[in-house]
Motif scaffolding. Structure first.
Motif, PDB file in Angstrom:
ATOM      1  N   LEU A 297      -1.797   1.343   5.282  1.00 41.02           N
ATOM      2  CA  LEU A 297      -1.767   0.200   4.354  1.00 41.02           C
ATOM      3  C   LEU A 297      -1.654   0.680   2.902  1.00 41.02           C
ATOM      4  O   LEU A 297      -0.883   0.140   2.113  1.00 41.02           O
ATOM      5  N   LEU A 298      -2.419   1.708   2.569  1.00 45.68           N
ATOM      6  CA  LEU A 298      -2.355   2.266   1.207  1.00 45.68           C
ATOM      7  C   LEU A 298      -0.974   2.855   0.938  1.00 45.68           C
ATOM      8  O   LEU A 298      -0.402   2.652  -0.137  1.00 45.68           O
ATOM      9  N   LYS A 299      -0.451   3.545   1.921  1.00 43.25           N
ATOM     10  CA  LYS A 299       0.871   4.184   1.779  1.00 43.25           C
ATOM     11  C   LYS A 299       1.966   3.145   1.528  1.00 43.25           C
ATOM     12  O   LYS A 299       2.930   3.402   0.811  1.00 43.25           O
ATOM     13  N   HIS A 300       1.787   1.952   2.117  1.00 39.13           N
ATOM     14  CA  HIS A 300       2.794   0.895   1.969  1.00 39.13           C
ATOM     15  C   HIS A 300       2.557   0.025   0.731  1.00 39.13           C
ATOM     16  O   HIS A 300       3.173  -1.035   0.596  1.00 39.13           O
ATOM     17  N   GLY A 301       1.655   0.446  -0.138  1.00 39.32           N
ATOM     18  CA  GLY A 301       1.545  -0.214  -1.431  1.00 39.32           C
ATOM     19  C   GLY A 301       0.414  -1.209  -1.603  1.00 39.32           C
ATOM     20  O   GLY A 301       0.277  -1.820  -2.671  1.00 39.32           O
ATOM     21  N   PHE A 302      -0.413  -1.392  -0.568  1.00 39.77           N
ATOM     22  CA  PHE A 302      -1.576  -2.260  -0.735  1.00 39.77           C
ATOM     23  C   PHE A 302      -2.602  -1.539  -1.613  1.00 39.77           C
ATOM     24  O   PHE A 302      -2.789  -0.325  -1.495  1.00 39.77           O
ATOM     25  N   SER A 303      -3.279  -2.304  -2.474  1.00 36.11           N
ATOM     26  CA  SER A 303      -4.294  -1.709  -3.333  1.00 36.11           C
ATOM     27  C   SER A 303      -5.564  -1.436  -2.525  1.00 36.11           C
ATOM     28  O   SER A 303      -5.755  -1.982  -1.429  1.00 36.11           O
ATOM     29  N   GLU A 304      -6.440  -0.610  -3.076  1.00 44.23           N
ATOM     30  CA  GLU A 304      -7.710  -0.321  -2.414  1.00 44.23           C
ATOM     31  C   GLU A 304      -8.474  -1.613  -2.126  1.00 44.23           C
ATOM     32  O   GLU A 304      -9.013  -1.805  -1.039  1.00 44.23           O
TER      33      GLU A 304
END
Length: 325
Positions: A297-304
């Motif tokens: 999810l982080l890799k695909h651009g979702f924020s923390e």
């Protein structure tokens, strides 16, 4: 923080698991740092059969109390996180266990059941499943929804027909959920939900848990964790960051007989569908792989912040609103 640290800190909730319950699975849940899961204790079983399943689950929780605890409230979910255990939320995939007795709703709530899907694939006394002509919510079904609202039990609509689902969304005074579904916009399937259906539940205060069950994913058994994240992103773009979570539909440890049971009406009658081969997406093969999802999810651009919400915080907020504690 890196992905591993975010996963360690987050409350991680799986909105639907119907795996083979055993020590090996519970150890894998611990490996995946799963805080809580909606664990299915009823598909086609009647009242008595479901009570037996609840008894069996209670015994499993007791026998594996170093890894598990029973969840009745969101406080129990926070306690599971604090103790490094996995909280077991008992749920049904069919209201069939209520039979024709509205009072059984309270009985099962008292036993610790907090989530009930209104129908499983076909017609029951409440309404219609997704694999047959949908006549909508019955009069009895409206009484069941009202009683579930009263006792604090989440109405799940994942395998429910579109008309029945819409009428439950309208009828319910508390938020309802698709605990485990995928978008029809990526793959047409009776179990997948149209953009309009997804928007309708979100607009009415409801919630969507995203599944990774291979037959419903665009890439099928060739799917990877990136294909799963694509589906999460698709639904996220429709419902927003507060109305989305995870509901994998992990069937870990089960074999041919289990899927034959699921794909026949009542577990034994007419065949409803064929799943074919079932292979979970590469990178999410088992419950122990949950940390990979945070990373993806982080890799695909979702924020923390968005990842923490999707991985479990949104589920907690929903359940607190429905359960009342």
């Amino acid at each position: 923080m890196n992905a591993a640290e975010i996963h360690d800190k987050a409350i991680v909730i799986d909105g639907l698991i119907c795996a083979k319950w055993n020590r090996e699975l519970f150890e894998d849940m611990a490996k995946g740092k799963l805080t809580a899961a909606n664990c299915t204790v009823s598909f086609w079983e009647n009242f008595e059969g479901t009570v037996r399943n609840v008894v069996e689950m209670n015994q499993l929780i007791e026998a594996n109390s170093d890894l598990l605890l029973k969840v009745r409230t969101t406080k129990d979910i926070h306690r599971a996180k604090a103790e490094g255990k996995t909280g077991v939320m008992m749920g049904f995939q069919n209201a069939h266990a209520f039979e024709d007795q509205i009072g059984y709703v309270q009985v099962f709530k008292d036993l610790g059941v907090g989530i009930v899907q209104m129908c499983y694939n076909t017609q029951n006394l409440v309404g219609t499943g997704c694999y047959e002509r949908d006549g909508g919510l019955s009069g009895y079904g409206r009484e069941i929804v009202a009683e579930m609202n009263r006792v604090g039990m989440l109405c799940d609509l994942s395998h429910v027909g579109p008309n029945t689902a819409k009428e439950v969304i309208i009828e319910s005074t508390k938020p309802v959920a698709y605990s485990h579904c995928l978008p029809a916009g990526l793959k047409e399937h009776p179990r997948n939900r149209t953009d309009e259906e997804l928007k309708f539940i979100a607009d009415n205060g409801g919630f969507v848990g995203v599944t990774m069950f291979a037959p419903f994913l665009k890439a099928g058994i060739n799917a990877t964790i990136d294909d799963y994240v694509e589906a999460i992103q698709y639904i996220y773009n429709i419902v927003g960051e507060d109305a989305i979570g995870i509901g994998t539909d992990f069937t870990q440890g089960h074999g041919y007989d289990f899927f034959e049971y699921l794909t026949h009406d009542k577990g034994y009658a007419r065949r409803l569908t064929r799943f074919g081969e079932i292979i979970n997406p590469l990178g999410m093969r088992t419950v122990g792989d949950f940390p990979n999802l945070t990373e993806a999810l982080l890799k695909h651009g979702f924020s923390e912040r968005q990842v923490v919400k999707i991985m479990g915080e949104n589920w907690v907020n929903l359940l607190e609103e429905v359960w009342g504690e």
